[in-house]
Design a protein around this motif. Sequence first.
Motif, PDB file in Angstrom:
ATOM      1  N   MET A   1      15.571  -4.670  17.625  1.00  0.00           N
ATOM      2  CA  MET A   1      14.303  -4.927  18.292  1.00  0.00           C
ATOM      3  C   MET A   1      13.139  -4.470  17.428  1.00  0.00           C
ATOM      4  O   MET A   1      12.090  -5.128  17.365  1.00  0.00           O
ATOM      5  CB  MET A   1      14.257  -4.199  19.636  1.00  0.00           C
ATOM      6  N   GLY A   2      13.306  -3.343  16.750  1.00  0.00           N
ATOM      7  CA  GLY A   2      12.265  -2.866  15.841  1.00  0.00           C
ATOM      8  C   GLY A   2      11.957  -3.875  14.757  1.00  0.00           C
ATOM      9  O   GLY A   2      10.813  -4.020  14.329  1.00  0.00           O
ATOM     10  N   GLY A   3      12.987  -4.592  14.298  1.00  0.00           N
ATOM     11  CA  GLY A   3      12.777  -5.642  13.305  1.00  0.00           C
ATOM     12  C   GLY A   3      11.943  -6.782  13.845  1.00  0.00           C
ATOM     13  O   GLY A   3      11.130  -7.367  13.118  1.00  0.00           O
ATOM     14  N   SER A   4      12.124  -7.104  15.120  1.00  0.00           N
ATOM     15  CA  SER A   4      11.284  -8.126  15.755  1.00  0.00           C
ATOM     16  C   SER A   4       9.823  -7.707  15.731  1.00  0.00           C
ATOM     17  O   SER A   4       8.929  -8.512  15.444  1.00  0.00           O
ATOM     18  CB  SER A   4      11.735  -8.357  17.207  1.00  0.00           C
ATOM     19  N   ILE A   5       9.579  -6.439  16.021  1.00  0.00           N
ATOM     20  CA  ILE A   5       8.213  -5.924  16.031  1.00  0.00           C
ATOM     21  C   ILE A   5       7.624  -5.951  14.627  1.00  0.00           C
ATOM     22  O   ILE A   5       6.453  -6.280  14.434  1.00  0.00           O
ATOM     23  CB  ILE A   5       8.184  -4.511  16.637  1.00  0.00           C
ATOM     24  N   VAL A   6       8.442  -5.628  13.618  1.00  0.00           N
ATOM     25  CA  VAL A   6       7.978  -5.704  12.231  1.00  0.00           C
ATOM     26  C   VAL A   6       7.532  -7.120  11.881  1.00  0.00           C
ATOM     27  O   VAL A   6       6.458  -7.324  11.288  1.00  0.00           O
ATOM     28  CB  VAL A   6       9.087  -5.252  11.258  1.00  0.00           C
TER      29      VAL A   6
ATOM     30  N   MET B   1       0.668   4.801  23.141  1.00  0.00           N
ATOM     31  CA  MET B   1       1.950   4.947  22.453  1.00  0.00           C
ATOM     32  C   MET B   1       1.926   6.232  21.613  1.00  0.00           C
ATOM     33  O   MET B   1       1.031   6.417  20.795  1.00  0.00           O
ATOM     34  CB  MET B   1       2.203   3.737  21.539  1.00  0.00           C
ATOM     35  N   VAL B   2       2.908   7.088  21.815  1.00  0.00           N
ATOM     36  CA  VAL B   2       3.008   8.321  21.036  1.00  0.00           C
ATOM     37  C   VAL B   2       3.624   7.994  19.679  1.00  0.00           C
ATOM     38  O   VAL B   2       4.654   7.326  19.589  1.00  0.00           O
ATOM     39  CB  VAL B   2       3.867   9.369  21.764  1.00  0.00           C
ATOM     40  N   ILE B   3       2.968   8.459  18.607  1.00  0.00           N
ATOM     41  CA  ILE B   3       3.482   8.261  17.256  1.00  0.00           C
ATOM     42  C   ILE B   3       3.782   9.632  16.667  1.00  0.00           C
ATOM     43  O   ILE B   3       2.887  10.463  16.514  1.00  0.00           O
ATOM     44  CB  ILE B   3       2.477   7.502  16.376  1.00  0.00           C
TER      45      ILE B   3
ATOM     46  N   VAL C   1       7.460  -7.885  22.686  1.00  0.00           N
ATOM     47  CA  VAL C   1       7.361  -7.653  21.250  1.00  0.00           C
ATOM     48  C   VAL C   1       5.912  -7.780  20.803  1.00  0.00           C
ATOM     49  O   VAL C   1       5.405  -6.960  20.025  1.00  0.00           O
ATOM     50  CB  VAL C   1       8.259  -8.652  20.485  1.00  0.00           C
ATOM     51  N   GLU C   2       5.238  -8.814  21.307  1.00  0.00           N
ATOM     52  CA  GLU C   2       3.852  -9.045  20.908  1.00  0.00           C
ATOM     53  C   GLU C   2       2.957  -7.859  21.271  1.00  0.00           C
ATOM     54  O   GLU C   2       2.138  -7.414  20.457  1.00  0.00           O
ATOM     55  CB  GLU C   2       3.312 -10.308  21.580  1.00  0.00           C
ATOM     56  N   GLN C   3       3.115  -7.340  22.499  1.00  0.00           N
ATOM     57  CA  GLN C   3       2.272  -6.223  22.933  1.00  0.00           C
ATOM     58  C   GLN C   3       2.598  -4.969  22.133  1.00  0.00           C
ATOM     59  O   GLN C   3       1.690  -4.237  21.712  1.00  0.00           O
ATOM     60  CB  GLN C   3       2.459  -5.952  24.419  1.00  0.00           C
ATOM     61  N   ALA C   4       3.870  -4.696  21.910  1.00  0.00           N
ATOM     62  CA  ALA C   4       4.259  -3.505  21.154  1.00  0.00           C
ATOM     63  C   ALA C   4       3.722  -3.564  19.730  1.00  0.00           C
ATOM     64  O   ALA C   4       3.221  -2.565  19.198  1.00  0.00           O
ATOM     65  CB  ALA C   4       5.780  -3.359  21.148  1.00  0.00           C
ATOM     66  N   ALA C   5       3.812  -4.738  19.101  1.00  0.00           N
ATOM     67  CA  ALA C   5       3.315  -4.896  17.727  1.00  0.00           C
ATOM     68  C   ALA C   5       1.809  -4.683  17.658  1.00  0.00           C
ATOM     69  O   ALA C   5       1.306  -3.983  16.766  1.00  0.00           O
ATOM     70  CB  ALA C   5       3.680  -6.283  17.204  1.00  0.00           C
ATOM     71  N   ALA C   6       1.077  -5.268  18.591  1.00  0.00           N
ATOM     72  CA  ALA C   6      -0.380  -5.144  18.597  1.00  0.00           C
ATOM     73  C   ALA C   6      -0.807  -3.708  18.878  1.00  0.00           C
ATOM     74  O   ALA C   6      -1.706  -3.169  18.220  1.00  0.00           O
ATOM     75  CB  ALA C   6      -0.980  -6.096  19.635  1.00  0.00           C
TER      76      ALA C   6
END
Length: 249
Positions: A86-91, A1-3, A59-64
């Motif tokens: 969706m970003g809030g779900s990841i938060v 993931m690019v940050i 969401v789980e994979q993106a958060a991890a």
Amino acid sequence: MVIHEFGEQNPECIVLIHPSLVTWDYFEYVIPLLEKHYRLLIPALPGYDLQDDSQFRSVEQAAAELADDLLRKGIREAKAIYGCSMGGSIVLRMAADGKLNAQHYIMDGGITPYQLPWILTRFIALRDFGMMALGKLGGEKMIVKAFSSTQYSEEDLKYVANIFRHCTYKTHWNTFDSCNNYKMPKETMRFSGKVHYWYAEKERKARDWDLKYMKKFIPDTVFKSFTGMDHGDMALFYPEMMAQEFHDL
């Protein structure tokens, strides 16, 4: 993931997680206002990065993955982790995972898991996916019907249409299916950081289930409504207000 990083010289970190149907530059108007004071870390979520052919999985994979990437950068604590829709779900999932500490977890119109029978969640996911699939096929004219805000310009809609064309049908399906059904504990949750739930005045009815979820499972949540706004408007149309909200935390 690019940050993407800005204000690297500043000690306090803020993580900004974009909604679906846009990419990381959703925050382009907020960045100049915050990078003077904070180290900003803004991920280009898989499936929504125009520079690669990745797909959004869950969401789980993106958060991890995001938490692991931030830890590898030496980030152990953030002043705030913010996400819209969706970003809030990841938060929320990152808060539950507890890999990365934050003083404030902010969900802006964030999507919480449906508390419904499995078969109903399938129908809802199919409905939402169908709307997005039409948008992918129909371009800007169909996209107008998919957005509740009336403030989007023709240029904005062309931008979103480009995102639609880039995202695969798999990414669209996974986005809606996972945001509606990602796994969270079934008991009352409390975190070391403060949880905030922001919502726009014009989306109040649409967020009813989400507000009830937060009150039930995270009773310490701090709620705040923003007058005159619709879903996802703050970063685009009210960046000065958004920056001030972070300063006031």
